[in-house]
Design an enzyme around this catalytic site. Sequence first.
Site, mmCIF file in Angstrom:
data_model
loop_
_atom_site.group_PDB
_atom_site.id
_atom_site.type_symbol
_atom_site.label_atom_id
_atom_site.label_comp_id
_atom_site.label_asym_id
_atom_site.label_seq_id
_atom_site.Cartn_x
_atom_site.Cartn_y
_atom_site.Cartn_z
ATOM 1 N N GLY A 1 0.892 -1.257 -0.033
ATOM 2 C CA GLY A 1 -0.053 0.012 0.021
ATOM 3 C C GLY A 1 0.678 1.332 -0.040
ATOM 4 O O GLY A 1 2.114 1.288 -0.207
ATOM 5 N N TYR B 1 -13.882 2.331 9.653
ATOM 6 C CA TYR B 1 -12.644 2.517 9.365
ATOM 7 C C TYR B 1 -12.113 3.280 10.715
ATOM 8 O O TYR B 1 -11.250 2.679 11.784
ATOM 9 C CB TYR B 1 -11.874 3.523 8.454
ATOM 10 N N ARG C 1 -1.214 -9.510 -2.461
ATOM 11 C CA ARG C 1 -0.459 -9.811 -3.717
ATOM 12 C C ARG C 1 0.979 -9.284 -3.628
ATOM 13 O O ARG C 1 1.299 -8.168 -3.380
ATOM 14 C CB ARG C 1 -1.052 -8.873 -5.007
HETATM 15 C C1 AKB Z 1 -8.144 8.400 5.158
HETATM 16 O O1 AKB Z 1 -8.579 9.241 4.314
HETATM 17 O O2 AKB Z 1 -9.115 7.328 5.042
HETATM 18 C C2 AKB Z 1 -7.047 8.177 5.390
HETATM 19 C C3 AKB Z 1 -6.861 8.756 6.717
HETATM 20 C C4 AKB Z 1 -6.962 10.011 7.292
HETATM 21 O O3 AKB Z 1 -6.455 7.850 7.652
HETATM 22 N N1 AKB Z 1 -5.882 8.962 4.506
#
Ligand code: AKB
Length: 315
Positions: A10, A136, A33
């Site tokens: 990444g 996230y 990968r």
């Molecule tokens: C995102 O935008 O999801 C990332 C982050 C701020 O962790 N770049």
Amino acid sequence: MNILLTGAGGQIGADLVGALVAAGHRVVATDLRPQAAGQGATWRTLDVTDAAAVDAVIADERPDTVFHLAAILSASGERTPAQAYAVNQTGTWNLLEACRIHGVTRFIFTSTIAVYGPGLPDPCPDDVPLHPTTMYGVTKASGELLCEYYWKKHGLDCRGVRFPGLISAALPGGGSTDYALFMYVDGIRHGGYESFARADTRVPLMYMPDGVRALLELAAAPRPQLSRCVYNIAAFSPRADQIAASVARAVPGIRITYAPDPLRQGILDSWPRALDDRLARDDWGWRAAYSLDAMTDDLVPKVRALLDQRAGLAP
Ligand code: AKB
């Protein structure tokens, strides 16, 4: 050191793998990968959601330090929350368990400003209530807690940083802060860019060389100097139109327009606009080196080289 990275293919891995190899470490780089260009590392395929595979690779490679980079970012994670949960939450658990079982000494975690939710002070300190609005952010906040748990309960030396949006010579990959990177990439390749973030959007950002250095410095810091596991780190927090002006200074004639995308703008608006990184400065001497304009001057030739290289590879 004997180092193993996850998610090495990444954006962070693209620069971190080479930096670790250059520093003389033995590096095993893993990703879904394997990469063709190895950067001096050994590459292995690894899906972090597969607990048996994670256990096998840690047992086999016996790293003393693991850099855990594999993650699904904020915007992509909202489109595929189950996958974000599997990679970010279960993947982190799988890694921590394998590290505990096989006696890994140090675990470096990459957290993010996405652990924060709306309504926090600017600049935002490390210790505030965390109410993230994205999968996230939820999984990264949980990862931070797991790091603290494994440190206190099992003595696994977990350390991490909350990264601002990282900018580097790379093609954007599913983050909400990608508008900043697109201004450079599309500004150079297409002469302009329609930003999915409003002109007055302001979130913490950082140039990748500073981000990589932060990981290396934190990994090397003597543990007694560290008062916590995960630290805010900060560099600069320009408005989107200030980034556009900085790019235009180095790439004359480019045209940046604004057409906010509700999903990504909503995520950006939920994050603090600036971070207070006093604890990282005090504990391990953290200081960002690059300002916005210094980044632009360094980055524009690198983005041009990346685009030329990709054009050369195109059939
Ligand atoms: C995102 O935008 O999801 C990332 C982050 C701020 O962790 N770049």
